[in-house]
Enzyme design. Structure first.
Site, PDB file in Angstrom:
ATOM      1  N   HIS A 168       9.905 -10.884  14.222  1.00  0.00           N
ATOM      2  CA  HIS A 168       9.368  -8.611  14.147  1.00  0.00           C
ATOM      3  C   HIS A 168      11.102  -9.062  14.768  1.00  0.00           C
ATOM      4  CE1 HIS A 168       9.253  -5.414  16.399  1.00  0.00           C
ATOM      5  NE2 HIS A 168       8.057  -4.959  15.179  1.00  0.00           N
ATOM      6  N   GLU A 203      -1.005  -5.541  13.635  1.00  0.00           N
ATOM      7  CA  GLU A 203      -0.102  -6.773  13.759  1.00  0.00           C
ATOM      8  C   GLU A 203      -0.908  -7.157  14.743  1.00  0.00           C
ATOM      9  OE1 GLU A 203       4.004  -5.881  13.576  1.00  0.00           O
ATOM     10  OE2 GLU A 203       3.704  -4.892  16.025  1.00  0.00           O
ATOM     11  N   ASP A 223       4.931  -4.022   3.766  1.00  0.00           N
ATOM     12  CA  ASP A 223       5.536  -2.325   4.497  1.00  0.00           C
ATOM     13  C   ASP A 223       5.621  -1.850   2.987  1.00  0.00           C
ATOM     14  OD1 ASP A 223       3.723  -2.777   6.341  1.00  0.00           O
ATOM     15  OD2 ASP A 223       5.099  -1.420   7.383  1.00  0.00           O
ATOM     16  N   PHE A 249       0.957  -1.293  -0.166  1.00  0.00           N
ATOM     17  CA  PHE A 249      -0.695   0.329   0.031  1.00  0.00           C
ATOM     18  C   PHE A 249       0.661   1.125  -0.237  1.00  0.00           C
ATOM     19  CE2 PHE A 249      -4.038  -1.784   0.847  1.00  0.00           C
ATOM     20  CZ  PHE A 249      -3.714  -2.863   0.746  1.00  0.00           C
TER      21      PHE A 249
HETATM   22  C1  5GW Z   1       0.910   7.090   8.026  1.00  0.00           C
HETATM   23  C2  5GW Z   1      -0.056   7.702   9.163  1.00  0.00           C
HETATM   24  C3  5GW Z   1       0.240   6.598  10.326  1.00  0.00           C
HETATM   25  C4  5GW Z   1       0.209   4.929   9.984  1.00  0.00           C
HETATM   26  C5  5GW Z   1      -0.036   4.798   8.589  1.00  0.00           C
HETATM   27  C6  5GW Z   1       0.007   5.646   7.605  1.00  0.00           C
HETATM   28  C7  5GW Z   1       0.072   5.366   6.316  1.00  0.00           C
HETATM   29  C8  5GW Z   1       0.042   3.827   6.304  1.00  0.00           C
HETATM   30  C9  5GW Z   1      -0.434   5.875   5.038  1.00  0.00           C
HETATM   31  O1  5GW Z   1      -0.411   7.067   4.895  1.00  0.00           O
HETATM   32  N1  5GW Z   1      -0.332   5.448   4.676  1.00  0.00           N
HETATM   33  C10 5GW Z   1       0.248   4.109   3.964  1.00  0.00           C
HETATM   34  O2  5GW Z   1       0.214   4.172   2.363  1.00  0.00           O
HETATM   35  N2  5GW Z   1       0.421   3.145   5.113  1.00  0.00           N
HETATM   36  C11 5GW Z   1       0.799   1.098   4.237  1.00  0.00           C
HETATM   37  O3  5GW Z   1       0.486   0.934   5.852  1.00  0.00           O
HETATM   38  C12 5GW Z   1       1.917   2.015   4.119  1.00  0.00           C
HETATM   39  O4  5GW Z   1       2.574   0.851   2.825  1.00  0.00           O
HETATM   40  C13 5GW Z   1       2.748   1.178   5.635  1.00  0.00           C
HETATM   41  O5  5GW Z   1       4.033   1.270   4.966  1.00  0.00           O
HETATM   42  C14 5GW Z   1       1.793   0.712   6.236  1.00  0.00           C
HETATM   43  C15 5GW Z   1       2.020  -0.008   7.587  1.00  0.00           C
HETATM   44  O6  5GW Z   1       1.933   1.682   8.004  1.00  0.00           O
HETATM   45  P1  5GW Z   1       3.396   2.048   8.663  1.00  0.00           P
HETATM   46  O7  5GW Z   1       4.761   1.603   7.940  1.00  0.00           O
HETATM   47  O8  5GW Z   1       3.854   3.924   8.859  1.00  0.00           O
HETATM   48  O9  5GW Z   1       3.689   1.680  10.099  1.00  0.00           O
HETATM   49  P2  5GW Z   1       4.898   0.872  11.118  1.00  0.00           P
HETATM   50  O10 5GW Z   1       4.597  -0.302  11.856  1.00  0.00           O
HETATM   51  O11 5GW Z   1       6.058   0.013  10.449  1.00  0.00           O
HETATM   52  O12 5GW Z   1       5.569   2.234  11.255  1.00  0.00           O
HETATM   53 MN    MN Z   2       6.296  -0.006   8.315  1.00  0.00          MN
END
Ligand code: 5GW
Ligand code: MN
Length: 299
Positions: free
Chosen positions: A180, A250, A158, A68
């Site tokens: 993880h 998760e 991700d 995404f």
């Molecule tokens: C935006 C703000 C907070 C949390 C997630 C988003 C977000 C996630 C976004 O605005 N757009 C988006 O495509 N994502 C998708 O969700 C991405 O593929 C992202 O890698 C995945 C998980 O969110 P991450 O990477 O911010 O989560 P963490 O736990 O790896 O920091």
């Molecule tokens: Mn991520």
């Protein structure tokens, strides 16, 4: 009988032979390479890429890689795809499925033979939590309507990541989870599972096998449908009670894997975060997080 002395963390013996030359020798003695339910845990040195590739035949369907890139996360797509071209399933067919609300900002890519990029338009969600949590519903729906006809296997990851070393057929399995990077040495009480009994993601302190990462799971399409459907329903049930699990999707994935054991478990080589350092036991960091400015990216 012969005795092989292995240095800790070293997959060669003193004569430079690998387990591959000595089929009965030990593989890795510094990490667990099999779960208590006898699923392999994929660490560097435990598999032969040549043997795995030889099992692959021309008729095999492409591997589906879903991600995404919603809102500002579109900026991660370029590096994600470019490094996947270098390291992800090289020599195999790949269908990239990229969900985004910003089609106009998708860069141009030159893809290798047998590799295709499908851009799938989604509406922009308002709350950031929804981007993360709605992934389950979207993957389920697209799997049922489309992916099932195009691929056998899905890898769901991700986008804020890059490939920095080979990722190949060793990750293929019926139901695949990834350890993880922050908790592969922790005991179960330390895992950041959802601990509120009211939540669908609840896991009590005396239960749990591993702490799996939300950013890399996969399996046969039919298995991914079961996983995502289950997690989506759990999210909805919690929502009705005004609960959002501690680590969002998760947490639900971890609950699912507790009762539906993965048939293959990937080591943290397959989702490394340098926040956790650079331990030699993780010999190859194959798929690593790109540092992000959270303040800019989220708001
Ligand atoms: C935006 C703000 C907070 C949390 C997630 C988003 C977000 C996630 C976004 O605005 N757009 C988006 O495509 N994502 C998708 O969700 C991405 O593929 C992202 O890698 C995945 C998980 O969110 P991450 O990477 O911010 O989560 P963490 O736990 O790896 O920091
Ligand atoms: Mn991520």
């Amino acid at each position: 009988m012969y005795t092989i002395r292995l240095q800790t963390g070293f997959q060669y013996d003193c004569k430079g032979r690998t387990w591959h030359d000595i089929p009965h020798g030990p593989v890795r003695v510094d990490v667990r390479v099999v779960t208590p339910w006898l699923a392999p845990i994929v660490w560097n040195g435990t598999f032969s890429t040549d043997i795995l590739n030889a099992q692959y035949n021309e008729k095999t369907l492409p591997i589906g890689l879903t991600t995404f890139a919603m809102k500002k996360y579109i900026v991660f797509l370029k590096t994600f795809i470019e490094t996947a071209e270098k390291f992800f399933m090289v020599g195999h067919k790949v269908n990239y499925y990229v969900f985004t609300d910003r089609i106009n900002e998708v860069p141009q890519f030159t893809l290798g033979n047998g590799r295709q990029l499908m851009i799938l338009l989604l509406p922009a969600y308002k709350r950031w939590q929804d981007v993360s949590m709605r992934r389950m519903e979207i993957i389920r729906d697209y799997s049922q309507q489309r992916f099932i006809h195009e691929v056998d296997h899905l890898v769901c990851v991700d986008v804020d990541m890059k490939f920095t070393d080979d990722v190949g057929m060793e990750i293929i399995g019926d139901l695949v989870g990834t350890l993880h990077p922050g908790f592969f040495k922790s005991s179960r009480e330390e895992y950041p599972y959802e601990r509120r009994a009211l939540s669908e993601a609840y896991i009590p302190y005396h239960e749990g096998d591993y702490y799996y990462a939300g950013g890399n799971f996969g399996g046969k399409v039919q298995e991914v449908i079961k996983l995502t459907n289950h997690c989506h329903h759990a999210v909805l049930a919690d929502k009705a009670n005004n609960i959002e699990a501690r680590w969002h999707d998760e947490s639900y994935i971890n609950k699912y894997f507790l009762h539906h054991k993965p048939t293959k478990v990937l080591s943290p080589e397959y989702i490394w975060l340098y926040y956790y350092g650079d331990p030699p036991i993780v010999q190859k960091k194959r798929f690593v997080e790109v540092p992000k400015n959270r303040a800019w990216i989220r708001y």
